[in-house]
Design a protein around this motif. Sequence first.
Motif, PDB file in Angstrom:
ATOM      1  N   GLN A   1      -5.595 -34.432  39.407  1.00 24.80           N
ATOM      2  CA  GLN A   1      -5.481 -35.798  39.900  1.00 24.80           C
ATOM      3  C   GLN A   1      -6.005 -35.947  41.329  1.00 24.80           C
TER       4      GLN A   1
ATOM      5  N   HIS B   1      -3.445 -28.321  46.834  1.00 26.16           N
ATOM      6  CA  HIS B   1      -2.558 -27.308  47.406  1.00 26.16           C
ATOM      7  C   HIS B   1      -2.719 -25.993  46.643  1.00 26.16           C
TER       8      HIS B   1
ATOM      9  N   GLY C   1      -0.844 -24.443  44.682  1.00 26.21           N
ATOM     10  CA  GLY C   1      -0.453 -24.488  43.262  1.00 26.21           C
ATOM     11  C   GLY C   1      -1.618 -24.932  42.401  1.00 26.21           C
ATOM     12  N   ASN C   2      -2.289 -26.013  42.818  1.00 27.41           N
ATOM     13  CA  ASN C   2      -3.471 -26.487  42.093  1.00 27.41           C
ATOM     14  C   ASN C   2      -4.575 -25.421  42.114  1.00 27.41           C
TER      15      ASN C   2
ATOM     16  N   LYS D   1       9.472 -38.338  37.581  1.00 26.69           N
ATOM     17  CA  LYS D   1       8.757 -39.332  38.393  1.00 26.69           C
ATOM     18  C   LYS D   1       9.432 -40.698  38.306  1.00 26.69           C
TER      19      LYS D   1
ATOM     20  N   GLY E   1      -1.319 -25.281  34.784  1.00 27.64           N
ATOM     21  CA  GLY E   1      -0.107 -24.600  35.226  1.00 27.64           C
ATOM     22  C   GLY E   1       1.028 -24.865  34.236  1.00 27.64           C
TER      23      GLY E   1
ATOM     24  N   ASP F   1       3.732 -26.405  34.486  1.00 34.62           N
ATOM     25  CA  ASP F   1       4.311 -27.754  34.459  1.00 34.62           C
ATOM     26  C   ASP F   1       3.638 -28.679  33.433  1.00 34.62           C
TER      27      ASP F   1
ATOM     28  N   ALA G   1       1.252 -19.062  36.917  1.00 31.87           N
ATOM     29  CA  ALA G   1       1.460 -20.360  36.281  1.00 31.87           C
ATOM     30  C   ALA G   1       2.270 -21.318  37.136  1.00 31.87           C
TER      31      ALA G   1
ATOM     32  N   ILE H   1       3.371 -21.752  41.213  1.00 31.54           N
ATOM     33  CA  ILE H   1       3.467 -21.369  42.622  1.00 31.54           C
ATOM     34  C   ILE H   1       4.577 -22.251  43.202  1.00 31.54           C
TER      35      ILE H   1
ATOM     36  N   LYS I   1       8.630 -26.221  42.403  1.00 29.03           N
ATOM     37  CA  LYS I   1       7.189 -25.921  42.387  1.00 29.03           C
ATOM     38  C   LYS I   1       6.514 -26.520  43.609  1.00 29.03           C
ATOM     39  N   MET I   2       5.476 -25.847  44.089  1.00 21.61           N
ATOM     40  CA  MET I   2       4.707 -26.426  45.189  1.00 21.61           C
ATOM     41  C   MET I   2       4.089 -27.712  44.663  1.00 21.61           C
ATOM     42  N   SER I   3       4.220 -28.795  45.417  1.00 20.42           N
ATOM     43  CA  SER I   3       3.821 -30.086  44.879  1.00 20.42           C
ATOM     44  C   SER I   3       3.319 -31.010  45.965  1.00 20.42           C
ATOM     45  N   LYS I   4       2.397 -31.899  45.549  1.00 27.22           N
ATOM     46  CA  LYS I   4       1.836 -32.857  46.508  1.00 27.22           C
ATOM     47  C   LYS I   4       2.914 -33.768  47.067  1.00 27.22           C
ATOM     48  N   SER I   5       3.892 -34.055  46.236  1.00 29.47           N
ATOM     49  CA  SER I   5       4.874 -35.062  46.626  1.00 29.47           C
ATOM     50  C   SER I   5       6.166 -34.467  47.192  1.00 29.47           C
TER      51      SER I   5
HETATM   52  N1  AQP Z   1       2.986 -25.394  41.861  1.00 26.99           N
HETATM   53  C1  AQP Z   1       2.054 -25.224  40.952  1.00 26.99           C
HETATM   54  N2  AQP Z   1       1.812 -23.985  40.451  1.00 26.99           N
HETATM   55  C2  AQP Z   1       0.843 -23.787  39.523  1.00 26.99           C
HETATM   56  N3  AQP Z   1       0.055 -24.777  39.037  1.00 26.99           N
HETATM   57  C3  AQP Z   1       0.269 -26.024  39.510  1.00 26.99           C
HETATM   58  N4  AQP Z   1      -0.321 -27.201  39.255  1.00 26.99           N
HETATM   59  C4  AQP Z   1       0.246 -28.173  40.010  1.00 26.99           C
HETATM   60  N5  AQP Z   1       1.224 -27.640  40.755  1.00 26.99           N
HETATM   61  C5  AQP Z   1       1.266 -26.308  40.474  1.00 26.99           C
HETATM   62  C6  AQP Z   1      -1.429 -27.363  38.330  1.00 26.99           C
HETATM   63  O1  AQP Z   1      -2.487 -28.024  39.000  1.00 26.99           O
HETATM   64  C7  AQP Z   1      -3.200 -28.821  38.070  1.00 26.99           C
HETATM   65  C8  AQP Z   1      -3.379 -30.190  38.633  1.00 26.99           C
HETATM   66  O2  AQP Z   1      -2.244 -30.962  38.362  1.00 26.99           O
HETATM   67  P1  AQP Z   1      -2.145 -32.452  38.684  1.00 26.99           P
HETATM   68  O3  AQP Z   1      -3.396 -33.079  39.017  1.00 26.99           O
HETATM   69  O4  AQP Z   1      -1.301 -33.055  37.632  1.00 26.99           O
HETATM   70  O5  AQP Z   1      -1.437 -32.286  40.006  1.00 26.99           O
HETATM   71  P2  AQP Z   1      -0.092 -32.764  40.258  1.00 26.99           P
HETATM   72  O6  AQP Z   1       0.842 -32.429  39.143  1.00 26.99           O
HETATM   73  O7  AQP Z   1      -0.273 -34.174  40.699  1.00 26.99           O
HETATM   74  O8  AQP Z   1       0.230 -31.901  41.459  1.00 26.99           O
HETATM   75  P3  AQP Z   1       1.601 -31.926  41.959  1.00 26.99           P
HETATM   76  O9  AQP Z   1       1.547 -31.322  43.275  1.00 26.99           O
HETATM   77  O10 AQP Z   1       2.492 -31.324  40.962  1.00 26.99           O
HETATM   78  O11 AQP Z   1       1.821 -33.499  42.096  1.00 26.99           O
HETATM   79  P4  AQP Z   1       3.170 -34.238  42.034  1.00 26.99           P
HETATM   80  O12 AQP Z   1       3.854 -33.901  43.289  1.00 26.99           O
HETATM   81  O13 AQP Z   1       2.733 -35.683  41.992  1.00 26.99           O
HETATM   82  O14 AQP Z   1       3.893 -33.790  40.815  1.00 26.99           O
HETATM   83  C9  AQP Z   1      -2.424 -28.777  36.759  1.00 26.99           C
HETATM   84  O15 AQP Z   1      -3.051 -27.854  35.901  1.00 26.99           O
HETATM   85  C10 AQP Z   1      -1.087 -28.273  37.172  1.00 26.99           C
HETATM   86  O16 AQP Z   1      -0.457 -27.560  36.142  1.00 26.99           O
END
Ligand code: AQP
Length: 329
Positions: A9, A16, A18-19, A112, A145, A147, A182, A184, A193-197
């Motif tokens: 996304q 980050h 994780g991505n 969410k 990943g 998630d 899988a 981070i 999980k490490m996350s944008k939000s």
């Molecule tokens: N912490 C993570 N460890 C391993 N893989 C991860 N992915 C996301 N976080 C981790 C993988 O990155 C890809 C992109 O996912 P996305 O575009 O759906 O990103 P996201 O979920 O918006 O990222 P965030 O940080 O998890 O966002 P929020 O905070 O909005 O929920 C996917 O393949 C995902 O598995």
Amino acid sequence: RPRSLSGIQATSDSLHLGNYIGALQQFVEQQETHDAFFFIANMHAITVEQDPVELRERTLRTAAQFIASGLDPEKSTIFIQSHVPQTTQLGWVLECTASLGEAQRMTQFKDKAAKNEHISLGLLTYPALMAADILLYQANVVPVGEDQRQHLELTRNLAGRFNQRYGQTFTVPEPGILKQTAKIYDLQDPGAKMSKSAANPAGRIDVLDEPKALTKKFKSAVTDNDTVIAYDPETKPGVSNLLTIYSSFSGEPIESIVAQFEGKMYGHLKVALAELAVESLTPVRERTHELLDDPAELERILHAGADRAEAIARRTIEDVYARVGFLSR
Ligand code: AQP
């Protein structure tokens, strides 16, 4: 060659770790062995509110990071989700294939929905659009990943259900989830999980972080009261996460990293990891900025990718429309 497809996304200025480790590094490997398709998910992004100027900017930034991380436009088809209109066409058909209960059971929706005041309908139907992203291209494997496992399982169910009802139409994809990388975890909260939000940005390492900021975050990573560097995600989640990240950057197995740090302090591991991360990510950061300085070239790559992707998507949607009984024009 089997086909690999995945997306990320466009919801942040920087990806980050994780991505990068959970997804992007697998993409780079798979372009050598697979017919590879990777896209920037700008349509998924608007399931929660986005600023239009920021979304445009982040779409290009994400594309630049794909290429800077090693995706080669000659080997991989790199494109923007909204450039392929068949995505929403198939998305609708799959919304009508999925049930409300299935969508409501998705843990990402529940998480969410709990975090946002305005819950868009798109947040609920998102997994059908994600299934469309995948099934349009008849992908064999989807590197993601952990998630995303539940969404992928739903995609498989929808493909199977459609095939059963209308005859063989879609390839049922396999998840490409690498066990160790899988998930981070957040450096400040290794249970999440490490996350944008994430609430605390200190827990997230961004690919585009400057060396100083990156080093500071690794140095202040949460570990535990013990002093032994060992891998045990259950009892030592913080240290184990650092070891996973170290291993992914250095390419060494975790056991040999543990052996190297025997008798040393957590601080040693953190400093060495920060150095390794700076060394690995500096070229990615520099290349990203170079690419962003020449948006015309980036746009050319994305247009060529969209053309290739759409050619395949068109064939699938024609077949799908005929099967569900839509008259052709
Ligand atoms: N912490 C993570 N460890 C391993 N893989 C991860 N992915 C996301 N976080 C981790 C993988 O990155 C890809 C992109 O996912 P996305 O575009 O759906 O990103 P996201 O979920 O918006 O990222 P965030 O940080 O998890 O966002 P929020 O905070 O909005 O929920 C996917 O393949 C995902 O598995």
